[in-house]
Design an enzyme around this catalytic site. Structure first.
Site: not given
Length: 329
Positions: A52-53, A57, A208
């Site tokens: 995922t994602g 990065g 976060y």
């Protein structure tokens, strides 16, 4: 007068958080700057990996590395156009055409269910599930379409639901793995079981860290529940990386972080090493552990509290609204 007061408070919060952020970055990288690269040469041919994602990065670097090893890579991303561009770049670099892009927005339970339905229809098994996607709202409270705080939903509740919906595919693999990208920042937060959906907080950036602690608690409880299923579950701290998360910062602080403090960050390639290690290394036999720098690391005593883990799991089940027909863990 109230507007002046609110503006003054906002500036104060930004200044305080900025100072704390800078100190944490310096502290973490001073003590944890040494990087071990995953030197394992394991091939991943005939393995299916879902990440995922992975449009930037460490997710992108992880996808690229596993594609080089011959894995079938499913890129689960919110931005399909960008994901397809990254896919083409990875294919050119790795000569591996077995890469699929699928739409997934972890900030929407409906999107997660649509995605999981598609994957279950298309795939016969899943060997590695990597929960890499993550967001942060540093200064603004934001609520998802499911009326949940967006950072907690994207970073914890979304992956929690997705894991349930894909668990049967993972069980069809002989030796599957679930990898959760957390952060050392979990040490600076706590989970409030009485307020698991904090939609209005003074410093949204704190959530976060709460979500990263939730990642660890989730990993440990998931490992306990899958102990007899033969599925290895671990989480990790990737390091402090220059990432898209910092784009939420005020413009002056963003450029300060990007240029002045850039030498203190590690690269995305360096940050992906522990994820890659956990995905490919045959040495990894343990489950329910926390890793950094391609090695097992210690956790704080409180985060390992199994009673809290079970309670938070049950709360998460209610929040994601698991259905009687959904797979159980």
């Amino acid at each position: 007068m109230s507007n002046i007061t609110e503006d003054g408070l906002s500036v104060s919060y930004i200044v305080v958080f900025s100072v704390i952020s800078l100190h944490l970055i310096i502290y973490w990288n001073y003590f944890y700057r040494t990087i071990n690269f995953c030197e394992n040469n394991t091939r991943m041919v005939a393995k299916t990996v879902l990440i995922t994602g992975c449009t930037s990065g460490i997710g992108k670097e992880t996808a690229k590395d596993l594609a080089k090893r011959g894995a079938k890579v499913i890129m689960a991303c919110r931005n399909i156009d960008l994901a397809n561009k990254i896919k083409e770049d990875i294919i050119k670099e790795t000569d591996n055409c077995n890469i699929n892009v699928r739409k997934l927005d972890l900030g929407s339970f409906q999107s997660i269910r649509n995605f999981a339905r598609q994957i279950n229809e298309e795939e016969s098994k899943l060997d590695v599930l990597i929960h890499n996607a993550g967001i942060a709202q540093f200064f603004r409270n934001k609520v998802s379409e499911d009326n949940l705080e967006i950072t907690m939903q994207t970073n914890h509740y979304g992956p929690f639901l997705l894991t349930h919906l894909l668990i049967d595919l993972l069980k069809k693999s002989k030796s599957s793995r679930i990898i959760v990208v957390s952060s050392l920042g979990y040490r600076f937060a706590s989970i409030n079981l009485n307020n698991p959906n904090p939609t209005n907080v003074i410093l949204p950036c704190y959530l976060y860290l709460v979500s990263k602690r939730a990642n660890v608690v989730f990993t440990l409880e998931l490992a306990r529940r899958l102990e007899s299923a033969g599925i290895v579950v671990n989480c990790l701290h990737p390091g402090v990386i220059e990432s898209n998360l910092f784009r939420e910062f005020p413009i002056i602080l963003y450029w300060l972080l990007k240029f002045v403090l850039k030498p203190l960050f590690i690269t995305a390639e360096e940050g992906a090493q522990t994820t890659i290690y956990l995905a490919v290394s045959e040495e990894v036999k343990v489950s329910g552990k926390y890793f950094k720098n391609c090695a097992e690391a210690s956790l704080t005593r409180k985060v390992k509290d199994s009673v809290l883990g079970k309670k938070f799991w049950e709360i998460s089940e209610r929040i994601v609204k698991l259905q009687p027909t959904d797979p159980k863990i």
